[in-house]
Design an enzyme around this catalytic site. Structure first.
Site, PDB file in Angstrom:
ATOM      1  N   LYS A 227      25.614  31.830  34.748  1.00 38.26           N
ATOM      2  CA  LYS A 227      25.938  31.936  36.174  1.00 38.26           C
ATOM      3  C   LYS A 227      24.702  31.798  37.052  1.00 38.26           C
ATOM      4  CE  LYS A 227      30.434  34.035  35.974  1.00 38.26           C
ATOM      5  NZ  LYS A 227      31.335  35.114  36.417  1.00 38.26           N
ATOM      6  N   ARG A 261      32.510  37.196  27.779  1.00 37.04           N
ATOM      7  CA  ARG A 261      33.025  35.830  27.978  1.00 37.04           C
ATOM      8  C   ARG A 261      31.827  34.881  28.095  1.00 37.04           C
ATOM      9  NH1 ARG A 261      34.368  32.340  32.247  1.00 37.04           N
ATOM     10  NH2 ARG A 261      36.339  31.202  31.990  1.00 37.04           N
TER      11      ARG A 261
END
Length: 282
Positions: A227, A261
């Site tokens: 991210k 995840r």
């Protein structure tokens, strides 16, 4: 207590963190857009090969998404989303794993459950009562995520008085609403939504204080892989963030995450194994 997650006829337990592998069937996801979807076609052979490899590397769940939720992403419409994800879910359901669909559209969720999905991973936090009803009727697992705003607006100056309190309060409210609608408590997992309407400061505080957004009964899912917060910290482009992603995954597991995840399952498995052996009593 050991948390459990009921997903159709399977009950996951979390004596140690489990890995969810990311499979985006999109042309525009921030990390792997176009990997399995090119020229408006789903590449099922590549999907199956990647799914099998992720399972061999340690993934217990494969999360299939047909609409990008990166900041600024535009919705694709449920008909196109269904066209992308249903063949993939049907194919992955032949493998030894649980299959999750990453959607907040009831039409897509219904088609995915019919195709064999075990979990609905809902970035809207189960906002649609129809999704709550589907989960209650089908017995699939449900992951409720916190997001401030929408993918189109969420990074436009996100603001909180106290991000930990507000995220925890939101998730508690969504759990109560879903249980009141007929969803069983052990069908519900939660996700604080790193990067979804949060600044770097907010994300770091959530990671430090992850235990404060845990609820006794509900597994905690964390998605930090590749991210932008990791890009901001390291100065690395998305394709060079796997080392930072593994470190973030290990920190999340250390701070209480039950499900991680990730895009790179093999490297994350190695990192979690190191943590497991360091944490084990000698």
């Amino acid at each position: 207590m050991v948390r459990q997650w009921l997903c159709r006829d399977r009950r996951l337990t979390f004596e140690e963190p489990l890995i969810m592998g990311v499979m985006n069937i999109t042309p525009d996801s921030f990390s792997d857009g176009g990997k399995f979807y090119r020229h408006s076609s789903v590449m099922l052979e590549q999907v199956l090969a990647q799914g099998a490899a992720m399972i061999a590397d340690g993934a217990r769940i494969l999360d299939v998404g047909g609409e990008s939720s990166r900041p600024g992403a535009e919705p694709v419409g449920h008909a196109e989303e269904i066209r992308r994800v249903v063949p993939v879910i049907e194919a992955l359901s032949t493998l030894d794993c649980l299959v999750s669909v990453d959607t907040y559209h009831i039409e897509t969720a219904q088609a995915a459950v019919t195709a064999g999905a075990d979990i609905i991973n809902d970035i809207s936090g189960g906002a649609d009562p129809a999704i709550q009803a589907l989960v209650a009727a089908s017995g699939v697992g449900l992951c409720l995520m916190h997001m401030q705003g929408s993918p189109q607006t969420m990074q436009n100056n996100p603001s909180y008085a106290d991000v930990v309190e507000e995220v925890a309060g939101f998730l508690a409210g969504r759990i109560s609403t879903c249980v009141a609608s007929g969803v069983m408590a052990d069908q519900i997992a939660i996700d604080p939504g790193f990067g979804f309407g949060k600044s770097l400061k907010h994300n770091l505080r959530l990671l430090r204080c992850l235990e404060q957004v845990r609820f006794e009964q509900h597994p905690l899912l964390v998605g930090l892989s590749r991210k932008s917060m990791l890009g901001t910290i390291t100065g690395k482009p998305v394709e060079e963030r796997d080392t930072a992603s593994v470190v973030a995954a290990v920190l999340a597991a250390q701070n209480g995450a039950d499900i991680i995840r990730v895009h790179d399952v093999a490297k994350t498995t190695d990192g979690l194994q190191v943590l497991k052996h360091v944490a084990a009593p000698s």
